[in-house]
Design an enzyme around this catalytic site. Structure first.
Site, mmCIF file in Angstrom:
data_model
loop_
_atom_site.group_PDB
_atom_site.id
_atom_site.type_symbol
_atom_site.label_atom_id
_atom_site.label_comp_id
_atom_site.label_asym_id
_atom_site.label_seq_id
_atom_site.Cartn_x
_atom_site.Cartn_y
_atom_site.Cartn_z
ATOM 1 N N SER A 47 0.826 -1.199 0.000
ATOM 2 C CA SER A 47 0.000 0.000 0.000
ATOM 3 C C SER A 47 0.871 1.264 0.000
ATOM 4 C CB SER A 47 -0.949 -0.051 1.202
ATOM 5 O OG SER A 47 -2.030 0.837 1.051
ATOM 6 N N ASP A 159 -6.096 -3.988 -1.680
ATOM 7 C CA ASP A 159 -5.015 -3.612 -0.774
ATOM 8 C C ASP A 159 -4.306 -4.820 -0.155
ATOM 9 O OD1 ASP A 159 -3.637 -2.549 1.695
ATOM 10 O OD2 ASP A 159 -4.573 -0.696 1.009
#
Length: 261
Positions: A47, A159
């Protein structure tokens, strides 16, 4: 006959966790490492860590990365959408990545990097070592529900923090030593009873729960509750967060410089 141990491929690895806006603290760590000549031989990122790590791995100085992202707010990089599986479209963010990244493919980065995303269908982490760099970063950063899944090679990704928010174990076996910057230290705190604050806190708790084995796998663990003062999209704190990361690295890594070398 006893097997001869094989030395790890890399001398020093750097693992950068997810953490939304807190990722600016990663830049402070990278700035300190540059100043003392402690260049990592490989980076793993999830991320926010994938964003900062990839730009650094492509040759940007931490200060240059700061300039690219510090003046870009959440609403400038996203827009509301009614389709695609997320509340916000990331078209503008994807364009920013493509326009600024110096390499198109992950495997072409001068500094090796591994990026973690979550395979939405398989329900497991996926570690990218090659492929379209901008799309891989976008996938690794696409918080479910908030952002649309990202299709790569016929599969949907979100994610990487769902399974591996702190990707130390992704490079552990291949490195003599690993420095890890974790932006999600566990702590108890009161939060405002607002939708935004509750959503931010909820995702932080989800992403923190899988960090235990990675924290233990670090040779040098960098984390501070100072970063938890800031919300997911509080871009006004960028400069402060970068300084927090720098001071943390200076405090924790200075005694270790000579032994590493």
């Amino acid at each position: 006959m006893a097997e001869i141990p094989v030395a790890p491929q890399y001398k020093l690895g750097l693992a950068l966790s997810g953490g939304s806006i807190k990722g600016f603290a990663h830049l402070g760590v990278l700035k300190y490492l540059d100043e003392v000549g402690l260049s990592p031989d490989i980076i793993a990122g999830t991320s926010a860590g994938s964003i900062m790590g990839a730009f650094y791995a492509s040759g940007y100085a931490p200060e240059e990365i700061f300039e690219i992202f510090s003046n870009t707010g959440f609403m400038q990089m996203t827009r509301l959408t009614t389709s695609g599986g997320g509340l916000f479209s990331t078209t503008n963010f994807f364009r920013l990545l493509k326009n600024n990244l110096r390499y198109r493919r992950l495997e072409d980065l001068p500094l090796p990097m591994r990026i973690v995303a979550t395979d939405l269908s398989a329900g497991e982490q996926h570690v990218f070592t090659e492929g379209p760099l901008a799309r891989i970063i976008l996938a690794s950063s696409s918080v479910p529900i908030l952002f649309c899944p990202v299709e790569i090679g016929g599969r949907d990704y979100v994610d990487g923090g769902l399974f591996r928010n702190f990707p130390v174990t992704v490079i552990r076996e291949d490195c003599q030593r690993v420095i890890g910057m974790n932006l999600g230290p566990v702590q108890s705190e009161e939060i405002p009873k607002t939708i935004r604050a509750i959503a931010s806190r909820s995702w932080e708790l989800v992403f923190r729960q899988n960090t235990a084995p990675d924290r233990e796998a670090c040779d040098f663990l960098l984390e501070t509750t100072e970063v938890t003062k800031y919300g997911m999209f509080e871009v006004s704190a960028a400069s402060t967060l970068m300084q927090v990361g720098y001071e943390l690295a200076r405090r924790e890594l200075t005694p270790l410089i000579a032994p590493i070398h």
